[in-house]
Design an enzyme around this catalytic site. Structure first.
Site, PDB file in Angstrom:
ATOM      1  N   GLU A 255       0.793  -1.238   0.000  1.00 34.67           N
ATOM      2  CA  GLU A 255       0.000   0.000   0.000  1.00 34.67           C
ATOM      3  C   GLU A 255       0.825   1.288   0.000  1.00 34.67           C
ATOM      4  O   GLU A 255       0.594   2.180   0.812  1.00 34.67           O
ATOM      5  CB  GLU A 255      -0.964  -0.030   1.191  1.00 34.67           C
ATOM      6  CG  GLU A 255      -1.881  -1.239   1.148  1.00 34.67           C
ATOM      7  CD  GLU A 255      -2.762  -1.389   2.395  1.00 34.67           C
ATOM      8  OE1 GLU A 255      -2.762  -0.496   3.246  1.00 34.67           O
ATOM      9  OE2 GLU A 255      -3.459  -2.416   2.482  1.00 34.67           O
TER      10      GLU A 255
ATOM     11  N   GLU B 266      -6.249 -10.795  -1.027  1.00 35.02           N
ATOM     12  CA  GLU B 266      -7.035 -10.546   0.202  1.00 35.02           C
ATOM     13  C   GLU B 266      -8.520 -10.480  -0.140  1.00 35.02           C
ATOM     14  O   GLU B 266      -9.211  -9.519   0.189  1.00 35.02           O
ATOM     15  CB  GLU B 266      -6.590  -9.229   0.859  1.00 35.02           C
ATOM     16  CG  GLU B 266      -5.102  -9.171   1.166  1.00 35.02           C
ATOM     17  CD  GLU B 266      -4.667  -7.907   1.908  1.00 35.02           C
ATOM     18  OE1 GLU B 266      -5.538  -7.176   2.411  1.00 35.02           O
ATOM     19  OE2 GLU B 266      -3.453  -7.667   1.983  1.00 35.02           O
TER      20      GLU B 266
END
Ligand code: G3I
Length: 369
Positions: free
Chosen positions: A155, A260
């Site tokens: 991220e 995810e």
């Protein structure tokens, strides 16, 4: 003779039906990609036979939900907590699973001391790199040969494709991403190395990530895959956006992983971050509509959404090597507490009793027929 033949036939049929019953998710997609699950500490060391059977029967790849993040594995400069990691890789070996490490460098779940000197001021780039090197060598080095792929950086990009203004970035600029991959490659030359992010289906964000990943590759820095996290909702993103993401990553020269996956079935309070936290969302009919059980309509939507998403994954199974669910069952999903705490969500394939969601499984089976 006839009796023996009949007995033989009965036994064969019984065995076949038993085998049939045991077909788990991983078997459904065995010709397509690994099917993974993110586990917490209780699940990794579980004495609940239902939990263990669920993991073993359905998944051939494991991810650590929290236990290998910096704040948990390396909370103080001189102190490491390897209890989770050791149990986790042991389970991976026992199940012969493709075992993932998550994550070496992130702006969340990282202690302040990593970035600060004794006065609380930000350290310089050299000091930050020295701390990063020690961390990666120690953690990825310990699990060398036991963890097959690492989320090296997590991220680091904004939605518009620019770099996130994290402390990593403030101190070292975008080079911190490259430095993390250089260190990971040294710590375990055999492990696959990934960049992992959410909303990779957004073209603006994806372009920023892919431009940088290509630059790294051109400079000879090892980076094997881009992880599309896959935190989806019932209506968004569109299937076209997901598919475009997969194709673009592949065309840029990287493996694709869905790292995810889950599907949020609850309405998002408008501007979740700025949501009125005084409001009791847990008791809200509007925002917590299924606290006593999901409606058949919503369950049907969830089943269809998973079938649609997996149809895209199947279509691109030559590009996708792994699809990992972010949690074992609805009971433990992070989405019960995000974007607001205390709701009852239904984002996964196993319900709160750890039972498979029949309708979802039936639809999924239809995808590969
Ligand atoms: O362990 C403490 C517990 O002692 C305390 O009582 C409780 C009360 O707040 O908090 C517990 O810690 C929580 C931790 O999960 C373990 O459950 C943290 O508050 C909570 O913030 C933390 O959330 C995790 C989140 O990352 C942190 O950002 C989620 O479990 C985890 O699923 C989530 O995973 C991330 C991926 O790593 C990266 N991509 C997004 C994904 C979802 O946010």
């Amino acid at each position: 003779m006839i009796k023996t033949t009949i007995l033989f036939l009965v036994i064969t049929l019984l065995l076949a039906s038993h085998k049939q019953k045991e077909k788990g998710l991983k078997d459904l997609f065995e010709d397509s990609f690994f099917i993974g699950v993110a586990l917490n500490g209780r699940q990794v060391s579980s004495e609940d036979s239902k939990v263990n059977a669920l993991i073993e029967g359905n998944f051939n790849s494991l991810s650590p939900e929290n236990g290998l993040k910096w704040a948990l594995v390396h909370p103080q400069p001189e102190s490491y907590h390897f209890e989770f990691g050791d149990a986790y890789v042991a389970l991976g070996e026992q199940l012969n699973a493709f075992t993932i490490g998550h994550c070496l460098v992130w702006h969340q779940q990282v202690p302040d001391w990593v970035f600060e000197d004794e006065t609380g001021a930000l350290v310089d780039k050299e000091e930050l790199y020295s701390r990063m090197r020690t961390h990666i060598q120690t953690v990825a080095g310990r699990y060398k040969g036991k963890i097959q792929g690492w989320d090296v950086v997590n991220e680091a990009f904004n939605e518009d494709g620019s770099f996130r203004e994290s402390k990593w970035f403030q101190i070292a600029g975008s080079d911190f991403i490259k430095e993390a991959f250089r260190n990971a490659a040294k710590a375990d030359p055999e492990a696959e190395l990934y960049y992992n992010d959410y909303n990779v289906w957004k073209a603006s964000k994806r372009n920023g990530i892919l431009d940088f990943a290509k630059e790294m590759k051109a400079e000879g820095i090892k980076i094997d895959a881009i992880g599309m996290q896959g935190h989806y909702q019932l209506e968004s993103p569109s299937l076209e956006e997901i598919e475009r993401g997969i194709i673009d990553i592949h065309e840029a020269g990287f493996k694709v992983m869905i790292t995810e996956l889950d599907v949020d079935v609850l309405p998002r309070p408008r501007s979740a971050e700025g949501a009125d936290l005084n409001m009791n969302f847990a008791n809200s009919e509007e925002y917590n509509p299924y606290k006593d059980g999901i409606s058949p309509e919503a369950e049907a939507k969830l089943a269809q959404r998973y079938a649609d998403i997996f149809a895209i994954f199947e279509k691109h199974k030559d590009k996708i090597t792994r699809v990992t669910f972010w949690g074992l069952s609805d009971r433990n999903s992070w989405l019960n507490n995000f974007p607001v705490r205390g709701r009852t969500n239904y984002p996964l394939l196993f319900d709160r009793n750890l039972d498979p969601k029949k309708e979802v499984f039936e639809k999924l089976a239809g995808v590969i027929r």
